[in-house]
Design an enzyme around this catalytic site. Sequence first.
Site, PDB file in Angstrom:
ATOM      1  N   LEU A  24       0.985  82.719  37.157  1.00 12.90           N
ATOM      2  CA  LEU A  24       1.323  81.450  36.525  1.00 12.90           C
ATOM      3  C   LEU A  24       0.887  81.466  35.070  1.00 12.90           C
ATOM      4  O   LEU A  24      -0.308  81.464  34.770  1.00 12.90           O
ATOM      5  CB  LEU A  24       0.616  80.296  37.247  1.00 12.90           C
ATOM      6  CG  LEU A  24       1.017  80.076  38.711  1.00 12.90           C
ATOM      7  CD1 LEU A  24      -0.068  79.320  39.457  1.00 12.90           C
ATOM      8  CD2 LEU A  24       2.343  79.332  38.777  1.00 12.90           C
ATOM      9  N   HIS A 195       5.776  93.494  36.615  1.00 11.22           N
ATOM     10  CA  HIS A 195       6.667  92.336  36.525  1.00 11.22           C
ATOM     11  C   HIS A 195       8.083  92.861  36.287  1.00 11.22           C
ATOM     12  O   HIS A 195       8.463  93.190  35.167  1.00 11.22           O
ATOM     13  CB  HIS A 195       6.218  91.437  35.376  1.00 11.22           C
ATOM     14  CG  HIS A 195       6.817  90.064  35.398  1.00 11.22           C
ATOM     15  ND1 HIS A 195       8.010  89.772  36.024  1.00 11.22           N
ATOM     16  CD2 HIS A 195       6.381  88.876  34.882  1.00 11.22           C
ATOM     17  CE1 HIS A 195       8.300  88.489  35.890  1.00 11.22           C
ATOM     18  NE2 HIS A 195       7.316  87.924  35.195  1.00 11.22           N
ATOM     19  N   TYR A 200      12.875  89.600  32.261  1.00 16.23           N
ATOM     20  CA  TYR A 200      12.068  90.282  31.255  1.00 16.23           C
ATOM     21  C   TYR A 200      12.449  91.769  31.211  1.00 16.23           C
ATOM     22  O   TYR A 200      13.429  92.183  31.814  1.00 16.23           O
ATOM     23  CB  TYR A 200      10.584  90.045  31.526  1.00 16.23           C
ATOM     24  CG  TYR A 200      10.205  88.584  31.399  1.00 16.23           C
ATOM     25  CD1 TYR A 200      10.478  87.883  30.228  1.00 16.23           C
ATOM     26  CD2 TYR A 200       9.617  87.883  32.451  1.00 16.23           C
ATOM     27  CE1 TYR A 200      10.168  86.535  30.103  1.00 16.23           C
ATOM     28  CE2 TYR A 200       9.303  86.535  32.338  1.00 16.23           C
ATOM     29  CZ  TYR A 200       9.584  85.866  31.163  1.00 16.23           C
ATOM     30  OH  TYR A 200       9.287  84.535  31.029  1.00 16.23           O
TER      31      TYR A 200
END
Length: 398
Positions: A24, A195, A200
């Site tokens: 987060l 990630h 991204y």
Amino acid sequence: MSTLFTPLQLGSVTIPNRLGMSALTRSRASKSIPTEVMKKYYEQRARGGAGLIVSEGVLITRQGTEYHDVPGIWNKTQVEGWKKITDAVHAAGSKIYAQVGRVPVVRILFQSLFILQLWHLGRANHPDAPEQIASGVPVYAPSAIAARGGKFKYLPGTPGYVTPTELPDPTVIIAQYKEAAINAKEAGFDGVELHGANGYLVHQFLDSTSNKRTDKWGGSVENRARFCLEILKELIDVWGPDVALKLSPAGGYGDVGMELQETLDTFGYLDPAFLDQEFDGRLLIIGYRILKFSLLASIIQGKKRATQHDVLASYSSFLPDTKIFLNAGVMPAEAEELVDSGKVAGVFNGLSWIAHPDMGKRIQTGKALDSNVDFKTLYGAPGVDPALGYVDYKEAVY
């Protein structure tokens, strides 16, 4: 909720329950360095019963970002800041037992597993961002294709995304991921998560709408997956089995998302390829079903990239020995059902952990999740007390 509170082996670590806290972004770092209030934030959630905590997205290199005050892990000062946080999390989330033997010793039986999410934004940066200017390099992406939409909380107006510079040599970035993984080990994390989601850089390489390269890094499914898999090889070289991969095949966010069959072909290839690299089924894959948030973001930004499909049903057959954690607003009753059925190993939640630092303890004791997130303080703001909406929610069950 008995099934949710059974231990689980992940890589080389055993976690005490199946409740994960999502990564987060909260924007409480100072000049990319972790802060004391961040330590309190993560410590609260470990004490509150999180079995698995994924850090906020942590930048592997100096660059611009959509958010202000996000942390990095490319220098020693940042490593030292993170070390204070990992020590606090492990101390707060640990259970101790005494080993019976000739020489009694005390060892950690369970602890909150704390893994670092490695982040590079690719084309979701902006050249006017202070850190991007300081980096002295352009905004890089697989191809010179601008994403539609784009908002930057610290830039005036709505400049939107810009056309990036095609990354000339992807191996340079791959090396930066490895260096970040080495730094994460020095900082005391239990593992790293790549990630590979939310539009991204890694996701940009996977997606044919953002990757139009004609070299070995683009074109076919195998070539588009190469960047992700080569990074994973380097992370595993550092961490062994303690590597996770975050994926969002449903797409949408960051202006990525392919037609359904191409999506199925791409992620259906990527997942088993990830597992085939001598992983022995020990690795954690964090999967997504269709996210209401991602779809909403697509609509708000004037895009229709989200590829609606049941991610769990579509890809779980490729991953028979993999620990899958599902994310997307999964509440306690549904989480118990999913884990009890064997469909997933555990679940992640984000907003409930923001509003309830003691969420795990609340679920275990049957206490209601009765607080709401204050979205006005979600990302903090320059000149505003960083504790507001961050570490000042009530903590009732300890």
